[in-house]
Design a protein around this motif. Structure first.
Motif, PDB file in Angstrom:
ATOM      1  N   GLY A   1       0.768  -1.237   0.000  1.00 14.52           N
ATOM      2  CA  GLY A   1       0.000   0.000   0.000  1.00 14.52           C
ATOM      3  C   GLY A   1       0.797   1.284   0.000  1.00 14.52           C
TER       4      GLY A   1
ATOM      5  N   PRO B   1       0.392   3.348  -3.563  1.00 12.13           N
ATOM      6  CA  PRO B   1      -0.977   3.859  -3.724  1.00 12.13           C
ATOM      7  C   PRO B   1      -1.314   4.963  -2.731  1.00 12.13           C
ATOM      8  CG  PRO B   1      -0.972   1.481  -3.909  1.00 12.13           C
ATOM      9  CD  PRO B   1       0.413   1.868  -3.484  1.00 12.13           C
TER      10      PRO B   1
ATOM     11  N   TYR C   1     -13.874  -6.318  -8.415  1.00  8.02           N
ATOM     12  CA  TYR C   1     -12.699  -6.296  -9.272  1.00  8.02           C
ATOM     13  C   TYR C   1     -13.075  -5.636 -10.595  1.00  8.02           C
ATOM     14  CZ  TYR C   1     -15.237 -10.549 -10.578  1.00  8.02           C
ATOM     15  OH  TYR C   1     -16.232 -11.446 -10.916  1.00  8.02           O
TER      16      TYR C   1
ATOM     17  N   HIS D   1      -4.491  -6.888  -3.751  1.00 10.06           N
ATOM     18  CA  HIS D   1      -3.738  -5.669  -3.444  1.00 10.06           C
ATOM     19  C   HIS D   1      -3.850  -4.647  -4.577  1.00 10.06           C
ATOM     20  CE1 HIS D   1      -2.029  -8.777  -0.822  1.00 10.06           C
ATOM     21  NE2 HIS D   1      -1.910  -7.787   0.055  1.00 10.06           N
ATOM     22  N   ARG D   2      -5.069  -4.539  -5.108  1.00  6.64           N
ATOM     23  CA  ARG D   2      -5.446  -3.540  -6.117  1.00  6.64           C
ATOM     24  C   ARG D   2      -4.867  -3.812  -7.501  1.00  6.64           C
ATOM     25  NH1 ARG D   2      -3.166  -1.143  -1.797  1.00  6.64           N
ATOM     26  NH2 ARG D   2      -4.451  -0.017  -0.283  1.00  6.64           N
ATOM     27  N   SER D   3      -4.146  -4.903  -7.679  1.00  6.92           N
ATOM     28  CA  SER D   3      -3.503  -5.170  -8.959  1.00  6.92           C
ATOM     29  C   SER D   3      -3.947  -6.506  -9.541  1.00  6.92           C
ATOM     30  CB  SER D   3      -1.979  -5.150  -8.806  1.00  6.92           C
ATOM     31  OG  SER D   3      -1.521  -3.849  -8.488  1.00  6.92           O
TER      32      SER D   3
ATOM     33  N   CYS E   1      -0.444  -3.014 -12.764  1.00  6.51           N
ATOM     34  CA  CYS E   1      -0.301  -2.335 -11.473  1.00  6.51           C
ATOM     35  C   CYS E   1      -0.379  -0.829 -11.682  1.00  6.51           C
ATOM     36  CB  CYS E   1       1.010  -2.721 -10.805  1.00  6.51           C
ATOM     37  SG  CYS E   1       2.476  -2.327 -11.790  1.00  6.51           S
TER      38      CYS E   1
ATOM     39  N   THR F   1      -0.870   0.938  -8.389  1.00  7.54           N
ATOM     40  CA  THR F   1      -1.468   0.070  -7.365  1.00  7.54           C
ATOM     41  C   THR F   1      -0.381  -0.859  -6.830  1.00  7.54           C
ATOM     42  OG1 THR F   1      -2.258  -1.322  -9.192  1.00  7.54           O
ATOM     43  CG2 THR F   1      -3.821   0.215  -8.236  1.00  7.54           C
TER      44      THR F   1
END
Length: 713
Positions: free
Chosen positions: A116, A119, A543, A577-579, A605, A672
């Motif tokens: 994190g 980001p 997602y 993890h956002r990716s 990412c 990300t």
């Protein structure tokens, strides 16, 4: 693309250096007032207001950027300054990077975890650099008596094209520090980036290569003592200790009891290690003494239990399975795993009457400070924490137990102490990845459409072992995901890509099995589900369908999916993890055994900060993911770990690492996470390739202990 961010001038801090001029600029998103100070540039103590990052410029043009977050090998100490330097238009050759100490008055989120850091800080760091650049432009324009809009910057200079004049940032730093702080900062357009997206060497490389003292184990303070602890196995407590022989050994200063452990303190590492081995300790039972055989029984009971916690339920699951033309069932099991960082746990502490000093490798230095303050009855501001580089963490150093041990030992012996763990301490007294068993069921209709999906996660000390909103949730009309957890004395905690590190293997391996039952290509099967999640979703979809499809398409293109001869390919895709990461493993059979030859990894990412760091992040994740899926296994007998060092705990070897081909989706999405997302899909990409090569499914980790690899060492 341009970005305009408006901030009150009181959200920035600037300090004019009294000695030799210079500009020190920090920025703060929460405090109500900026401040100007005449403190000298070197060693300046900024006012106690929160900010995220700051930079300094001396009259010689050297730019110092402090990187506040812990460096655990993920490259953040390089990436953060790159972002600042980009917006500043600095010459990277003139940038000096320093690790900032823990300071919650100046910085936010000094944590290495959850992928994190970038980001969280992306825009904050950009604004810091852009603000300084604006002030330098204004200073030059004022000196030349021209409009700032007629000036430009490049590589640490302000330029005025019409008059062919230029001034270095160093020449302008003092004047710039007196300019009004802008309230309206225009950021660069992404197309104009010069540093971001390039290949930049890690700023610590010279120190690492020349053996400079960067890591916690390197730290030395004149007069400090060394401490080592003997800790109980899981489910035991200290009954008695005979320390007479240890105390009589050369160099030993003291032997003290710390909670449920015994600490030996002395003058050198080897003297303390020998004395620790000479302790005569008697332990007694203090709870359940669990073995791996017990856990196998417990898993079965949990999977069959009528009492679970429902995490998500969509549609009419019971009817879907009742009316199914075909039902596929499978169970997958993953063991406990140690973190196995190259650098074992260690920390330095010096407890004084009214303060404490901590130095060492921590992913959560603020937690270490706050727990120390509470333990000693001190205000947090009386506890200082200096960060060292970490020789690996993988989630283990999110915990602060080893730092608090150092505090306790220092207090007990009234001296500065560095507590050190041996490899055996690190492996047997660690905080492991939880063990989990999953049960999956899928229902297909007569047209081989997926109409029902069930997942139960049975775990030991994982809490919720599912990620109920991850794919394929949202793409199946009838879905049930629940979990059940067993509380064990064996300590567990975050392990790189928590939960998803083993859940992804199970989910993606099972989806391959379902695709086979539906007589569909594994990639096409997932793409159809993703189209369904976008066009006709069931419940919430957390997602991004298009981003997930993008990495699938990139991986398929780069790997030549389904077009190669002589290799068997396995596919996996995951969001965490956002990716988004899709991977394809390639396996051949040699001497009757499957051998992994290559892994293609396609990642989205967002904007890649540093190609060098990003490439290594992905490769490290893949090696970690396949290595532990193939070989890692931690077992227990009556609360005592069976594996104690690398002679009986297998890590992947250099000659077992396949070629890894890394690709990134090019876009302009804000960055990300990248430190973890490439690990979860790795195990399934390998398992699915092995199935393609051998016709045998892998349901349990480690793979080498299954029938497919029987007889392979």
């Amino acid at each position: 693309m341009s970005s305009q961010l408006n901030h009150n001038r009181r959200n920035f801090l600037k300090i004019a250096a009294a000695t030799g001029g210079g500009l020190l600029l920090g920025f703060n998103w929460t405090d109500s007032e900026a401040a100007v100070s005449g403190a000298p540039l070197k060693g300046v103590a900024a006012p106690a207001i929160d900010f995220n990052s700051y930079l300094s410029i001396n009259p010689q043009g050297v730019i110092t950027i402090l990187s506040p977050n812990p460096e655990v090998g993920q490259g953040i100490k390089t990436a953060f300054p790159i972002i600042v330097a980009e917006e500043l238009d600095a010459d990277w050759k003139n940038v000096v990077v320093e690790q900032a100490p823990l300071d919650t008055q100046k910085f936010e989120r000094q944590v290495a975890g959850g992928s994190g850091s970038i980001p969280h800080s992306w825009k904050r760091l950009r604004v810091a650099g852009a603000t300084a650049r604006h002030m330098l432009l204004e200073a030059a324009a004022k000196r030349w008596n021209v409009s700032a809009s007629d000036c430009t910057t490049s590589k640490g200079f302000v330029l005025h094209a019409a008059s062919k004049r230029k001034l270095s940032y160093g020449e302008l730093a003092t004047e710039a520090s007196k300019m009004p702080v802008p309230t309206d900062v225009k950021l660069k357009e992404i197309k104009d980036f010069k540093l971001i997206g390039q290949t930049i060497k890690n700023v610590d490389n010279p120190g690492i290569l020349t053996g400079k003292p960067l890591f916690g184990l390197d730290f030395h303070r004149e007069g400090m003592l060394i401490g080592m602890l003997q800790r109980p196995a899981f489910g035991y407590k200290l009954k008695s200790v005979d320390s007479a022989a240890a105390k009589a050994m050369p160099g030993i200063v003291n032997v003290v009891t710390i909670n449920n452990s015994v600490a030996v303190v002395g003058k050198s590492t080897w003297q303390v290690k020998k004395a620790k081995d000479a302790l005569k300790i008697e332990w007694e039972k203090d709870g359940n003494l669990e073995s791996t055989s017990d856990h196998n029984r417990i898993f079965k009971e949990m999977l069959d239990s009528p009492t679970t916690t429902v995490r998500r339920k969509d549609g009419d699951v019971e009817t879907a399975f009742k009316n199914a033309a075909k039902v596929i069932k499978a169970e997958y099991q993953c063991p406990f795993l140690p973190h196995s960082p190259l650098e074992p746990m260690n920390f330095f502490a010096h407890v004084k009457a009214d303060s404490a000093e901590l130095v060492g490798p921590s992913q959560t230095p603020e937690a270490a400070r706050n727990q120390t303050a509470k333990l000693l009855g001190l205000p947090p501001e009386k506890v200082s924490v200096q960060l060292t580089r970490m020789g690996g963490g993988f989630g283990r150093r999110l915990n602060t137990d080893y730092a608090i041990e150092a505090v306790q030992v220092s207090k007990a012996v009234n001296a500065p102490v560095k507590v050190m763990w041996t490899r055996e301490d690190d492996m047997t007294g660690g905080i492991y990845r939880p063990a989990v068993r999953y049960r999956f069921e899928a229902a297909l209709d007569a047209q081989n459409n997926l109409i029902g999906y069930k997942l139960r996660g049975a775990s030991i000390n994982a809490g919720n072992a599912t990620r109920e909103d991850n794919f394929p949730s949202g793409a199946v009309e009838n879905l049930l995901i629940d979990s059940i957890d067993h509380k064990s004395p064996i300590t567990t905690g975050p392990w790189r890509a928590p939960i998803t590190n083993f859940l992804a293997f199970a989910e993606q391996a099972f989806l391959d099995e379902v695709a086979q039952a539906a007589d569909k290509d594994p990639v096409q099967f997932r793409l159809e589900l993703l189209d369904k999640a976008k066009q006709k979703p069931t419940g919430k979809v957390t997602y991004d369908v298009d981003r997930m499809k993008g990495v699938i398409q990139l991986a398929v293109e780069k790997s030549g999916w389904g077009k190669k001869k002589g290799v068997s390919q396995g596919f996996s895709v995951y969001f965490s993890h956002r990716s988004y990461v899709a991977q394809i493993g390639e396996v051949v059979v040699e001497k009757g055994k499957p051998v992994l030859k290559k892994v293609y990894s396609a990642a989205d990412c967002g904007i890649v900060i540093n190609q060098s760091g990003a490439q290594q992040q992905v490769r490290g994740c893949v090696v970690d993911g396949i290595g532990h899926a193939m070989y890692g296994n931690m077992t227990f007998k009556d609360g005592i770990p069976d594996q104690k060092n690398f002679n009986d705990y297998k890590l992947i070897r250099m000659n077992e690492i396949p070629e890894i081909d890394v690709h990134f989706v090019q876009n302009e999405i804000d960055p990300t996470g990248l430190g973890e997302p490439s690990l979860p899909p790795a195990g399934a990409a390998v398992a699915n390739a092995i199935f393609k090569a051998t016709g045998k499914r892998l349901y349990n980790q480690p793979f080498v202990e299954t029938e497919v690899f029987k007889g392979v060492s």
